[in-house]
Design a protein around this motif. Sequence first.
Motif, PDB file in Angstrom:
ATOM      1  N   THR A 120       0.855  -1.266  -0.015  1.00  0.00           N
ATOM      2  CA  THR A 120      -0.156  -0.048  -0.035  1.00  0.00           C
ATOM      3  C   THR A 120       0.841   1.263  -0.212  1.00  0.00           C
ATOM      4  O   THR A 120       0.362   2.375  -0.544  1.00  0.00           O
ATOM      5  N   LYS A 123       1.481   2.413  -3.487  1.00  0.00           N
ATOM      6  CA  LYS A 123       0.618   2.827  -4.052  1.00  0.00           C
ATOM      7  C   LYS A 123       0.537   4.285  -3.595  1.00  0.00           C
ATOM      8  O   LYS A 123      -0.010   5.039  -4.790  1.00  0.00           O
ATOM      9  N   ARG A 361      -0.299  10.309   3.516  1.00  0.00           N
ATOM     10  CA  ARG A 361      -1.710  10.300   3.509  1.00  0.00           C
ATOM     11  C   ARG A 361      -2.241  11.593   4.083  1.00  0.00           C
ATOM     12  O   ARG A 361      -3.260  12.025   3.676  1.00  0.00           O
ATOM     13  N   GLU A 371      -9.353   6.395   9.811  1.00  0.00           N
ATOM     14  CA  GLU A 371      -9.616   5.643   8.874  1.00  0.00           C
ATOM     15  C   GLU A 371      -8.892   6.084   7.774  1.00  0.00           C
ATOM     16  O   GLU A 371      -8.494   7.098   7.454  1.00  0.00           O
ATOM     17  N   THR A 372      -8.333   4.949   6.903  1.00  0.00           N
ATOM     18  CA  THR A 372      -7.805   5.306   5.679  1.00  0.00           C
ATOM     19  C   THR A 372      -8.370   4.707   4.486  1.00  0.00           C
ATOM     20  O   THR A 372      -9.125   3.897   4.617  1.00  0.00           O
ATOM     21  N   LYS A 373      -8.170   5.783   3.390  1.00  0.00           N
ATOM     22  CA  LYS A 373      -8.761   5.439   2.002  1.00  0.00           C
ATOM     23  C   LYS A 373      -8.084   4.529   1.305  1.00  0.00           C
ATOM     24  O   LYS A 373      -6.667   4.307   1.113  1.00  0.00           O
ATOM     25  N   ASP A 374      -8.784   3.425   0.684  1.00  0.00           N
ATOM     26  CA  ASP A 374      -8.317   2.505  -0.292  1.00  0.00           C
ATOM     27  C   ASP A 374      -8.407   3.048  -1.406  1.00  0.00           C
ATOM     28  O   ASP A 374      -9.243   3.326  -2.344  1.00  0.00           O
ATOM     29  N   TYR A 375      -7.066   3.243  -2.169  1.00  0.00           N
ATOM     30  CA  TYR A 375      -6.647   3.780  -3.556  1.00  0.00           C
ATOM     31  C   TYR A 375      -6.747   2.478  -4.584  1.00  0.00           C
ATOM     32  O   TYR A 375      -5.914   1.466  -4.285  1.00  0.00           O
TER      33      TYR A 375
END
Length: 378
Positions: A120, A123, A361, A371-375
């Motif tokens: 990740t 990414k 991020r 929370e983290t965003k999923d790219y």
Amino acid sequence: RAVAMSVSHSSRLNKLVREQYMRLPQDGLVQVTYVWIDGSGEGVRCKSRTLDKEPKSIEDVPEWNFDGSSTAQAEGSNSDMFLVPVRMFRDPFCLDPNKLVLCEVLKYNRKPAETNLRHTCKKVMDLVKDSHPWFGMEQEYTLLGINGHPYGWPDNGFPGPQGPYYCGVGADKVYGRDIVESHSRACLYAGVKICGTNAEVMPSQWEFQVGPCEGIEMGDHLWMARFILHRVCEDFGVVATLDPKPMTGNWNGAGCHTNYSTEEMRREGGLKHIEAAIEKLSKRHDYHICVYDPRGGRDNSRRLTGHHETSNIFEFSAGVANRGASIRIPRQVGQDGYGYFEDRRPAANCDPYAVTEAIMRTTVLNETGVETKDYADH
């Protein structure tokens, strides 16, 4: 009477005998040592194979596999894990043309293993590449005898109080400089971007710095530097621990201070961009603490007490030249009006992929909350 130091039995083997064999020709064959992060998220493992010619790029190194049930990464009934080569270095132990190769770990279904945090991170670094993020990480570590006692400390008791050891010189001030200098030279040979070393505040504690590195390169180079450190210590018969607080009491802990800048921070007038980034970090302190050690902040809670040149784990702070703050702006940067800043919160045993990804991020992708965003994959 000489004091017997607690070193491993294998370090006492005759190294001249080993050299006799290491001088033998390889006849064009090449030994490649695959290195990966195990299921602890802290340990590194390695194994080697022979290739019939020297790989010139990472694409020339084939994928491989290993038994994940023996590294806390898989069940015994479905144990094969894939090793995917991602960065190649020269081998300072077996010498040219042999190679060290850092690998990502994929599960049987080709999905990243739980401790493969590079996937990740890569990414995110691809998404923010136009900001040209530079990192430099300061890896603190402590040398221990194989009995777990700090190397060079009295068997019964403690050395004198902290004060004379930081950047110290002399047999009564520093312990294990041979290891530090051997590690530094091995990193230079390998092509790891090591940029400095120094003795730290606690006796038998040291630090090396890696950088500047751009993007994903930071994690790759720091992990390989750690592997080389453990391998050098193996030769000397001692142990390097990245525990953030190896000794309780009035002794400094061990961190992995992370220096960071984007291209706009490095330009004239960049201080306003530095301050904007710090403001974003201030609103996401809990998220960063959770990813700055492998145990969600529990390791760092032993270190970030507000004492011994640390901030308090429960509070965010920032200041110019303040080593008791979460974020330090170097004095020179404050005077110049541009440059970089230092995040002093990451623990010595942090995963550099997790740390650098989190910083990007928050400061470039403007994520908020825990929370983290999923790219999506590019």
